[in-house]
Design a protein around this motif. Structure first.
Motif, PDB file in Angstrom:
ATOM      1  N   ALA A  98       6.920 -15.668  11.475  1.00 44.61           N
ATOM      2  CA  ALA A  98       6.632 -14.564  10.764  1.00 44.61           C
ATOM      3  C   ALA A  98       6.092 -13.388  11.619  1.00 44.61           C
ATOM      4  O   ALA A  98       5.329 -13.584  11.796  1.00 44.61           O
ATOM      5  CB  ALA A  98       6.944 -14.935   9.311  1.00 44.61           C
ATOM      6  N   ILE A  99       6.738 -12.205  10.966  1.00 44.00           N
ATOM      7  CA  ILE A  99       5.723 -11.047  12.262  1.00 44.00           C
ATOM      8  C   ILE A  99       5.791 -10.362  11.247  1.00 44.00           C
ATOM      9  O   ILE A  99       6.321  -9.680  10.821  1.00 44.00           O
ATOM     10  CB  ILE A  99       6.690 -11.121  13.405  1.00 44.00           C
ATOM     11  N   PRO A 100       4.417 -10.329  10.508  1.00 41.45           N
ATOM     12  CA  PRO A 100       4.370  -8.502   9.249  1.00 41.45           C
ATOM     13  C   PRO A 100       4.482  -7.060   9.955  1.00 41.45           C
ATOM     14  O   PRO A 100       3.711  -7.038  11.630  1.00 41.45           O
ATOM     15  CB  PRO A 100       3.021  -8.731   8.911  1.00 41.45           C
ATOM     16  N   LEU A 101       4.691  -6.856   9.668  1.00 39.62           N
ATOM     17  CA  LEU A 101       4.809  -4.729   9.720  1.00 39.62           C
ATOM     18  C   LEU A 101       4.963  -3.793   9.144  1.00 39.62           C
ATOM     19  O   LEU A 101       5.209  -3.964   8.183  1.00 39.62           O
ATOM     20  CB  LEU A 101       6.474  -4.781  10.581  1.00 39.62           C
ATOM     21  N   SER A 102       3.863  -3.141  10.073  1.00 40.51           N
ATOM     22  CA  SER A 102       2.837  -2.706   9.079  1.00 40.51           C
ATOM     23  C   SER A 102       3.427  -1.140   9.542  1.00 40.51           C
ATOM     24  O   SER A 102       2.409  -0.608  10.935  1.00 40.51           O
ATOM     25  CB  SER A 102       1.602  -2.383   8.224  1.00 40.51           C
ATOM     26  N   LEU A 103       3.678   0.163   9.428  1.00 43.00           N
ATOM     27  CA  LEU A 103       4.046   0.900   9.859  1.00 43.00           C
ATOM     28  C   LEU A 103       3.324   2.591   8.900  1.00 43.00           C
ATOM     29  O   LEU A 103       3.045   2.141   7.177  1.00 43.00           O
ATOM     30  CB  LEU A 103       5.559   1.883   9.504  1.00 43.00           C
ATOM     31  N   GLY A 104       2.697   3.911   9.416  1.00 46.25           N
ATOM     32  CA  GLY A 104       2.684   4.599   8.797  1.00 46.25           C
ATOM     33  C   GLY A 104       1.995   5.675   9.223  1.00 46.25           C
ATOM     34  O   GLY A 104       1.826   7.049   9.195  1.00 46.25           O
ATOM     35  N   ASP A 105       0.907   5.362  10.278  1.00 45.52           N
ATOM     36  CA  ASP A 105       0.466   5.863  10.891  1.00 45.52           C
ATOM     37  C   ASP A 105       0.838   6.265  13.047  1.00 45.52           C
ATOM     38  O   ASP A 105       1.894   5.488  12.691  1.00 45.52           O
ATOM     39  CB  ASP A 105      -0.747   6.174  11.299  1.00 45.52           C
ATOM     40  N   SER A 106       0.656   7.185  13.577  1.00 39.79           N
ATOM     41  CA  SER A 106       1.245   7.865  14.868  1.00 39.79           C
ATOM     42  C   SER A 106      -0.511   8.137  15.731  1.00 39.79           C
ATOM     43  O   SER A 106      -1.470   8.070  14.723  1.00 39.79           O
ATOM     44  CB  SER A 106       1.888   9.161  14.387  1.00 39.79           C
ATOM     45  N   HIS A 107      -0.002   8.288  17.171  1.00 39.92           N
ATOM     46  CA  HIS A 107      -1.040   8.719  17.464  1.00 39.92           C
ATOM     47  C   HIS A 107       0.533   9.848  18.369  1.00 39.92           C
ATOM     48  O   HIS A 107       1.107   9.540  19.323  1.00 39.92           O
ATOM     49  CB  HIS A 107      -1.878   7.974  19.023  1.00 39.92           C
ATOM     50  N   ARG A 108      -0.319  11.330  18.531  1.00 42.20           N
ATOM     51  CA  ARG A 108       0.506  12.511  19.322  1.00 42.20           C
ATOM     52  C   ARG A 108       1.736  12.216  19.553  1.00 42.20           C
ATOM     53  O   ARG A 108       2.477  12.520  20.355  1.00 42.20           O
ATOM     54  CB  ARG A 108       0.448  12.273  20.671  1.00 42.20           C
ATOM     55  N   GLY A 109       2.283  12.039  17.946  1.00 42.47           N
ATOM     56  CA  GLY A 109       3.516  11.804  17.794  1.00 42.47           C
ATOM     57  C   GLY A 109       4.260  10.378  18.908  1.00 42.47           C
ATOM     58  O   GLY A 109       5.661  10.134  17.893  1.00 42.47           O
ATOM     59  N   TYR A 110       3.640   9.141  18.542  1.00 45.54           N
ATOM     60  CA  TYR A 110       3.764   7.849  18.732  1.00 45.54           C
ATOM     61  C   TYR A 110       3.567   7.561  17.943  1.00 45.54           C
ATOM     62  O   TYR A 110       2.703   7.607  17.010  1.00 45.54           O
ATOM     63  CB  TYR A 110       3.666   7.278  20.136  1.00 45.54           C
ATOM     64  N   ARG A 111       4.536   6.552  17.095  1.00 47.72           N
ATOM     65  CA  ARG A 111       4.115   5.747  16.510  1.00 47.72           C
ATOM     66  C   ARG A 111       2.922   4.301  16.379  1.00 47.72           C
ATOM     67  O   ARG A 111       3.399   3.720  17.553  1.00 47.72           O
ATOM     68  CB  ARG A 111       5.388   4.928  16.007  1.00 47.72           C
ATOM     69  N   VAL A 112       2.627   4.333  15.384  1.00 47.85           N
ATOM     70  CA  VAL A 112       1.266   3.344  15.212  1.00 47.85           C
ATOM     71  C   VAL A 112       1.911   2.215  14.403  1.00 47.85           C
ATOM     72  O   VAL A 112       2.682   1.705  13.238  1.00 47.85           O
ATOM     73  CB  VAL A 112       0.233   3.902  14.644  1.00 47.85           C
TER      74      VAL A 112
END
Length: 421
Positions: A98-112
Motif C-alpha cells: 500500500a502506498i499512502p499519498l498526501s497532497l495539498g502543498d506546492s512549490h513554484r507551481g509544482y505539486r508536493v
C-alpha cells in the motif's frame, strides 16, 4: 515523364499562385497531423502514467476525479482518508503493498506529494518500469528531505543538498510559505514522462511537520510557532491522507476487495481500477477529440478546394496553351492527365511541407509542452495511420483534379484557338 515535366513547367510559370496553394495545403496538413499526434501521444502518456497498481482508494467522489488528483495531480480531493482506515487497508490479507499519498502543498507551481518509502519500491509506470534515481537517494528518517522529479530539477535548476521552501496550497503564487521549515534535496529521479517528473516527493512525516503548528487552516504566530528542530522531536504520524494505491496478492480478488472497500462502514471510501477509470476519462473526452479531428478534416478540405479553385480559374487563361498542345499532337487524355498531375504535385508538395512544419513545430514546442502540460511529443516517422491520412489527402487531391481535367478534356481545339473575350 514528359507530362510530369510539362506539369512542373506550367506550375513554375504560375509559381506565385502555386506557392500560395501549396502553403495553404501545408498548413491544413500540419494542423491535421498535429491534432492526431497530440491525441495519440496524450493517450499514450495517460496510459503509461501508472501500471501495476490494482486499486486506487480515496474519499467517495467520482472515479475520474479520484484518478486525476491521485495519479495526474489534476484537481483536488473532496475529502481525506483517516489514518486508521489506511492502516486497515494496508493490513488487509489480500493487500500485498500500500502506498499512502498526501497532497495539498506546492512549490513554484509544482505539486508536493507526501508519501512513504514504499512509493519508490512499488510504484510502476509504462510497462512495469520502476522509478529510478538519477542522483542521490530516496528520503529517509529526516522529515525535511525531498526527492525531486526530473522536470522540477531541470526547470528550476536544483541540485543535491540545496534548500527549498514549500508553499501552502497548489497555486503558482502562494502568499503562505513554510519558510521556517526548509527541505534539503537528497535525490533527483530519472525522467519518466509522467506527472512524477513534475512532483516533489517528501515523507509523510515531513508533510505533517509543515502543518504541526497550524490551527484552523492558518499558521500559528509568535510563541505558538514550532521550529524545524522542535518538529523533529514530535510524533509526526499523520492523522489523514489523500489517497492510497494498492497492489494485491491476486488480481482475482480485485473486484471483491473493491466492493468491500466501497461498502466500508468506517467512512465513505471509493476504490477504482485505474484502467477502468482511464477508459471512463477517455469516453468523456472522446466527443471533443472527434470534434477537433472533424474540424481538422474540414480545414484540409478547405485547402484542397482552394487548389481546385486555383486550377479551375486558370483554365480560361490556359485555353490557348492547351490548344497548342493539341495542335502538336497531344491527345485529350494528355491534357486531362496534365491537370491531374498538377493537382497531385501541388498536394504532394503541400503534404511534404506540412510534415516539415509539423516537425519544426514539435522541435519548438516540445520543451514547453512537457514543462507546462507534461505532454512529450517525440520525433519519429509518421505512424501507419498518419501515412494513411496523407494517402487519403493525395487521393482526394487527384479526385478533385479530375474536375478541371474533365473540363479540359471536353474543350475542343476550335474553342482553344478562338478565345472568347
Amino acid at each position: 515523364m514528359y507530362l510530369l515535366r510539362l506539369a512542373l513547367a506550367s506550375l513554375n510559370n504560375r509559381r506565385f499562385t502555386a506557392l500560395l496553394t501549396v502553403f495553404a495545403i501545408a498548413l491544413s496538413v500540419c494542423l491535421l497531423l498535429a491534432v492526431e499526434r497530440i491525441r495519440t501521444e496524450t493517450r499514450a502518456s495517460f496510459a503509461s502514467t501508472i501500471s501495476g497498481t490494482d486499486l486506487i482508494v480515496g474519499a467517495r467522489s467520482g472515479s475520474v476525479n479520484l484518478l486525476l488528483y491521485s495519479v495526474f495531480r489534476i484537481g483536488n480531493a473532496t475529502n481525506n482518508i483517516r489514518w486508521d482506515s489506511y492502516q486497515q487497508l494496508a493490513g488487509h490479507p489480500q493487500v500485498k503493498w500500500a502506498i499512502p499519498l498526501s497532497l495539498g502543498d506546492s512549490h513554484r507551481g509544482y505539486r508536493v506529494l507526501g508519501t512513504s518509502p514504499a512509493y519508490f519500491q512499488h510504484y510502476r509506470f509504462g510497462r512495469q518500469q520502476p522509478l529510478q534515481l538519477a542522483e542521490g537517494r530516496a528520503f529517509a528518517d529526516d522529515p525535511f528531505e525531498v526527492v525531486l522529479g526530473a522536470e522540477v530539477a531541470q526547470s528550476l535548476g536544483y541540485r543535491l543538498d540545496e534548500r527549498i521552501v514549500l508553499a501552502h496550497g497548489v497555486a503558482k503564487v502562494s502568499l503562505v510559505q513554510h519558510d521556517d521549515k526548509p527541505f534539503r534535496v537528497v535525490g533527483i529521479l530519472r525522467r519518466t514522462g509522467t506527472p512524477v517528473d513534475r512532483t516533489l516527493h517528501i515523507n509523510l512525516a515531513g508533510m505533517e511537520a509543515l502543518h504541526v503548528d497550524w490551527r484552523g487552516g492558518v499558521p500559528a504566530r509568535g510563541a505558538g510557532r514550532v521550529s524545524a528542530e522542535q518538529a523533529r522531536a514530535l510524533d509526526l504520524q499523520p492523522q489523514q491522507i489523500t489517497a492510497v494505491l494498492l497492489g494485491l496478492n491476486s488480481r482475482i480478488a480485485t473486484f471483491a476487495l473493491q466492493r468491500e472497500i466501497n461498502q466500508y462502514r468506517g467512512e465513505p471510501l471509493l476504490a477504482v481500477l485505474p484502467g477502468v477509470a482511464l477508459q471512463e476519462l477517455w469516453s468523456l473526452m472522446g466527443t471533443a477529440e472527434q470534434a477537433l479531428f472533424v474540424v481538422s478534416l474540414f480545414v484540409v478540405l478547405t485547402g484542397l478546394i482552394g487548389m481546385l479553385t486555383a486550377i479551375l480559374t486558370s483554365l480560361n487563361e490556359r485555353r490557348r496553351e492547351m490548344a497548342i498542345l493539341r495542335s502538336v499532337g497531344a491527345r485529350p487524355w494528355h491534357i486531362a492527365g496534365l491537370l491531374v498531375i498538377e493537382a497531385f504535385a501541388l498536394a504532394l508538395a503541400g503534404a511534404a511541407l506540412g510534415l516539415t512544419l509539423l516537425y519544426v513545430g514539435i522541435a519548438v514546442a516540445q520543451a514547453p509542452l512537457q514543462q507546462l502540460y507534461g505532454l512529450y511529443l517525440p520525433f519519429g516517422w509518421p505512424s501507419g495511420y498518419e501515412w494513411r491520412l496523407l494517402g487519403a489527402i493525395l487521393l482526394a487531391a487527384v479526385l478533385m483534379g479530375a474536375v478541371p481535367a474533365w473540363r479540359a478534356y471536353r474543350q475542343s481545339l476550335a474553342d482553344g484557338l478562338s478565345i472568347r473575350v
